[in-house]
Enzyme design. Structure first.
Site, PDB file in Angstrom:
ATOM      1  N   ARG A  70     -65.780  63.413  60.168  1.00 49.54           N
ATOM      2  CA  ARG A  70     -66.047  61.782  61.031  1.00 49.54           C
ATOM      3  C   ARG A  70     -66.435  62.459  62.058  1.00 49.54           C
ATOM      4  O   ARG A  70     -65.980  63.398  62.477  1.00 49.54           O
ATOM      5  CB  ARG A  70     -64.979  60.257  61.058  1.00 49.54           C
ATOM      6  N   TYR A 198     -72.152  62.987  56.743  1.00 48.59           N
ATOM      7  CA  TYR A 198     -71.158  62.836  56.214  1.00 48.59           C
ATOM      8  C   TYR A 198     -70.447  61.765  55.973  1.00 48.59           C
ATOM      9  O   TYR A 198     -70.999  60.601  56.432  1.00 48.59           O
ATOM     10  CB  TYR A 198     -70.042  63.473  57.037  1.00 48.59           C
ATOM     11  N   GLY A 200     -68.160  59.178  56.241  1.00 47.40           N
ATOM     12  CA  GLY A 200     -67.726  58.283  56.941  1.00 47.40           C
ATOM     13  C   GLY A 200     -68.656  57.781  58.250  1.00 47.40           C
ATOM     14  O   GLY A 200     -68.586  57.020  58.660  1.00 47.40           O
ATOM     15  N   LYS A 207     -66.618  52.639  56.245  1.00 50.55           N
ATOM     16  CA  LYS A 207     -65.772  52.358  57.326  1.00 50.55           C
ATOM     17  C   LYS A 207     -66.934  51.862  58.508  1.00 50.55           C
ATOM     18  O   LYS A 207     -65.810  50.786  59.543  1.00 50.55           O
ATOM     19  CB  LYS A 207     -65.239  54.314  58.375  1.00 50.55           C
ATOM     20  N   HIS A 227     -57.586  49.068  57.211  1.00 50.04           N
ATOM     21  CA  HIS A 227     -57.562  51.096  56.524  1.00 50.04           C
ATOM     22  C   HIS A 227     -56.364  50.802  55.539  1.00 50.04           C
ATOM     23  O   HIS A 227     -54.928  51.970  56.226  1.00 50.04           O
ATOM     24  CB  HIS A 227     -57.578  51.690  58.276  1.00 50.04           C
ATOM     25  N   CYS A 251     -53.337  61.046  54.634  1.00 54.77           N
ATOM     26  CA  CYS A 251     -52.055  60.827  54.795  1.00 54.77           C
ATOM     27  C   CYS A 251     -51.471  60.652  53.150  1.00 54.77           C
ATOM     28  O   CYS A 251     -50.009  59.824  53.304  1.00 54.77           O
ATOM     29  CB  CYS A 251     -51.641  60.538  55.887  1.00 54.77           C
ATOM     30  N   ASN A 255     -52.543  59.291  47.171  1.00 59.33           N
ATOM     31  CA  ASN A 255     -51.764  59.649  45.774  1.00 59.33           C
ATOM     32  C   ASN A 255     -50.911  58.550  45.861  1.00 59.33           C
ATOM     33  O   ASN A 255     -50.593  58.071  44.869  1.00 59.33           O
ATOM     34  CB  ASN A 255     -50.982  60.854  46.808  1.00 59.33           C
ATOM     35  N   ARG A 366     -63.938  66.095  49.926  1.00 59.58           N
ATOM     36  CA  ARG A 366     -64.143  65.405  49.307  1.00 59.58           C
ATOM     37  C   ARG A 366     -64.807  65.113  47.615  1.00 59.58           C
ATOM     38  O   ARG A 366     -65.332  65.671  47.474  1.00 59.58           O
ATOM     39  CB  ARG A 366     -64.498  63.743  49.698  1.00 59.58           C
ATOM     40  N   ARG A 397     -47.710  60.562  59.526  1.00 57.91           N
ATOM     41  CA  ARG A 397     -46.752  61.835  59.695  1.00 57.91           C
ATOM     42  C   ARG A 397     -45.713  62.356  60.969  1.00 57.91           C
ATOM     43  O   ARG A 397     -46.899  62.785  62.044  1.00 57.91           O
ATOM     44  CB  ARG A 397     -47.904  63.203  60.209  1.00 57.91           C
ATOM     45  N   PHE A 490     -44.088  61.275  46.949  1.00 54.64           N
ATOM     46  CA  PHE A 490     -45.150  61.693  45.792  1.00 54.64           C
ATOM     47  C   PHE A 490     -44.723  60.647  45.277  1.00 54.64           C
ATOM     48  O   PHE A 490     -44.351  59.493  44.958  1.00 54.64           O
ATOM     49  CB  PHE A 490     -45.399  62.702  44.907  1.00 54.64           C
ATOM     50  N   GLU A 492     -41.985  59.939  43.456  1.00 54.53           N
ATOM     51  CA  GLU A 492     -40.651  59.739  44.129  1.00 54.53           C
ATOM     52  C   GLU A 492     -40.965  58.983  45.424  1.00 54.53           C
ATOM     53  O   GLU A 492     -39.078  57.830  45.725  1.00 54.53           O
ATOM     54  CB  GLU A 492     -39.478  60.587  44.750  1.00 54.53           C
ATOM     55  N   ASN A 493     -41.406  58.729  45.962  1.00 58.77           N
ATOM     56  CA  ASN A 493     -41.792  57.524  47.059  1.00 58.77           C
ATOM     57  C   ASN A 493     -41.737  55.830  46.491  1.00 58.77           C
ATOM     58  O   ASN A 493     -41.374  55.301  46.855  1.00 58.77           O
ATOM     59  CB  ASN A 493     -43.192  57.304  47.827  1.00 58.77           C
TER      60      ASN A 493
END
Ligand code: SAT
Ligand code: MN
Length: 590
Positions: A70, A198, A200, A207, A227, A251, A255, A366, A397, A490, A492-493
């Site tokens: 983007r 692209y 986005g 988006k 989002h 981020c 996952n 992607r 992050r 991952f 464990e979250n």
């Protein structure tokens, strides 16, 4: 009697008169149409066939090397009044923007096919869904929109019934970064995008429509376009709580949405259901709870880092019928990226792989794949009423300061947590990577109006009768002095999600701190995980001095929204700042 489609026909005719295509194709979304498009793109070189034995129905697209993410500096929100776009958006006067874009579109489809794509964002029969029509000269965009939206005849029928739809006009143009603009007209429900292919920037349902235009629309209609991923957590008793979570691009939303429980949890009978990985539309239901749908029908996920360790569900999802963009390939023509076993021979630009040229796959490469292929795809994802949301999570992050998890004491505090969100930048947008920036609710690049008004809209949901979700802030990205991540992340979250759900159900006491409620000693289940005591303590420490500095920075950030900042949000920031002045025990986990 004139049909509601007259305005669509009229617009298509006007666009054709301006762009002058050789042909117009109305997309019906059928398999036959998709197969013909793929054949055509294989012939033109837009798609390259991948190994059909290992990856049936999979193709590779290589974009222009300067068109891989983007472009926030070329993205505009054009409201009549500049102040309505807010300091969080680039603004241009609507008339000027139309003139600029129409000059670019003039004759741009000569000799090419113009595709008309009717689409529906959300389950086709859901009252929460909204329709749009994208006009594009890119068959790659058509193929991606077919996967990412409910595209074709049923959407056209709904548009005919409702009459209202978002108009999106797109052309790849010359792919010249100097002639590239992504322009939104929220008051006209329209989008004009030129010069990029692209995701986005070009898949206008994503988006541009589902976040920038929809957030604007949602404000006037009393709902939220966010989002956020949506995930269902089913406990061994068979009860499912749905959680919506906002993280900036790249981020780990995909996952988390496809999380595989740690072994112990699997044995006990915990299950995780994927409802969405990027966008969430929610609105209050008759019972006062927030109900959410995923407006998308597919995943446009980041390939690098997707591995058997991080996301086996995603790997299984993309083992067939997937379009890969800007990944590398192996000697036997399989898609490859950093994190997968094996070795690449050709990089994302089609050159023989040479580590001196950087990663083999572009960091923002992607995959586009239908959500139905996901092994954990929730049957509720197609529910017209949406799923009730028990908890909202914010995260980014943050290498330091932010604890693994904290809970807001009420909705206003939760809105402050979301507004204060910060994150290190990633490769999903052009520009420097790894710089800390504030990204309120992960909507900085996507909020289609003034952030001050947006915070006020969030606060306005807290009204009598509302049964709002609990709000949490998480940080999977905390680093130790050695620069390594403190938390394994991952699967464990789920341990953190379990604590959140226990809080929702009133089954965990937590420890109150000035910044929010943290897990009390022993409340985070850590069986089967080798996490040193000191590491856990560090993950759950409240560094008062650090937080005082942070609250000061948050106050300055909020002030940048001027008079449109809701006074009670600034008061909330002051409340937390004051609570931090009062000396108390620093660590929740002594
Ligand atoms: O903007 S995209 O949808 O292409 C990817 C992202 O930034 O989430
Ligand atoms: Mn995203």
């Amino acid at each position: 009697m004139t049909s509601k489609l007259d305005s669509l026909d009229q617009w298509v005719n006007d666009v054709a008169a301006m762009t002058r295509p050789a042909k117009i194709h109305w997309c019906d979304g059928s398999d036959t149409e998709y197969r013909a498009l793929v054949q055509q793109m294989l012939q033109s070189g837009d798609l390259i066939e991948l190994n059909q034995q290992t990856h049936p129905g999979c193709y590779l697209h290589r974009s222009s090397p300067s068109d891989v993410a983007r472009v926030e500096h070329l993205t505009f929100v054009c409201t009549k009044d500049e102040a309505d776009a807010g300091p969080n958006n680039h603004w241009m006067a609507p008339a000027e923007a139309h003139a600029k874009m129409d000059a670019l579109f003039d004759g741009c489809m000569e000799g090419r096919t113009m595709y008309v794509i009717p689409y529906c964002m959300g389950p086709i029969d859901s009252p929460l869904s909204r329709c749009g029509v994208e006009i594009t000269d890119s068959p790659y965009v058509v193929a991606n929109m077919r996967t990412m939206t409910r595209m074709g005849a049923p959407a056209l029928a709904r548009i005919e019934r409702e009459g209202r739809f978002v108009k999106g006009l797109h052309s790849t143009g010359e792919l010249d970064p100097e002639r590239r603009f992504i322009i939104h007209f929220p008051e006209e429900l329209s989008i004009k995008s030129y010069g990029s292919g692209y995701g986005g920037n070009a898949l206008l349902g994503k988006k541009c429509h589902a976040l920038r235009i929809a957030s604007h629309q949602a404000r006037s209609e009393g709902w939220l376009a966010e989002h956020m991923l949506i995930v269902g957590i089913e406990n061994p008793q068979g009860e499912t709580h749905y959680v919506a979570a906002a993280f900036p691009s790249a981020c780990g939303k995909t996952n988390l949405a496809m999380l595989i429980p740690p072994e112990g949890y699997r044995k006990e009978g915990w299950r995780v259901w994927t409802v969405g990985d990027d966008i969430c539309w929610m609105r209050p239901g008759a019972d006062g709870r927030l109900y959410a749908i995923n407006p998308e029908a597919g995943f446009f996920g980041v390939a690098p880092g997707t591995s058997t360790l991080s996301n086996p569900n995603a790997l299984q999802t993309i083992s067939r019928d997937t379009i890969f963009t800007n990944v590398a390939v192996t000697a036997d023509n399989q898609p490859w990226w950093e994190g997968l076993p094996g070795t690449p021979v050709t990089d994302w630009q089609g050159r023989p792989y040479d580590p001196a040229n950087g990663p083999a796959a572009h960091p923002n490469s992607r995959f586009t794949v239908s959500a139905k292929q996901c092994p954990t795809w929730s049957p509720k994802a197609e529910d017209a009423q949406g799923v009730p949301i028990s908890a909202i999570m914010f995260g980014g992050r943050r290498p330091s300061l932010l604890p693994l998890v904290m809970e807001a004491r009420d909705w206003t505090h939760g809105v402050l947590m979301g507004a204060a969100m910060g994150s290190e930048t990633t490769a999903a947008a052009t520009g420097a990577v790894g710089v800390l920036r504030r990204d309120s609710m992960a909507m900085k690049p996507f909020c289609g109006y003034h952030y001050g008004d947006y915070f006020a809209h969030w606060l306005s949901l807290d009204k009598p009768g509302a049964k709002l979700p609990k709000v949490f802030h998480v940080n999977w990205f905390r680093k130790g002095k050695d620069g390594k991540f403190l938390w394994p992340g991952f699967g464990e979250n789920l341990r953190v999600l379990e604590w959140m759900i226990a809080r929702v159900e009133g089954k965990a006491g937590g420890v109150e701190t000035p910044i929010g409620t943290l897990p009390a000693h022993g409340e985070l289940k850590l069986e089967g995980l080798e996490l040193p005591r000191e590491t856990l303590a560090e993950l759950l420490t409240v560094d008062h001095a650090g937080w005082q500095t942070e609250l000061h920075a948050i106050g300055e950030y909020l002030d940048s929204f001027g008079t449109r900042l809701p006074a009670n949000l600034r008061q909330e920031q002051q409340r937390v700042a004051q609570a931090l002045e009062t000396p108390r025990k620093a660590a929740a986990h002594a």
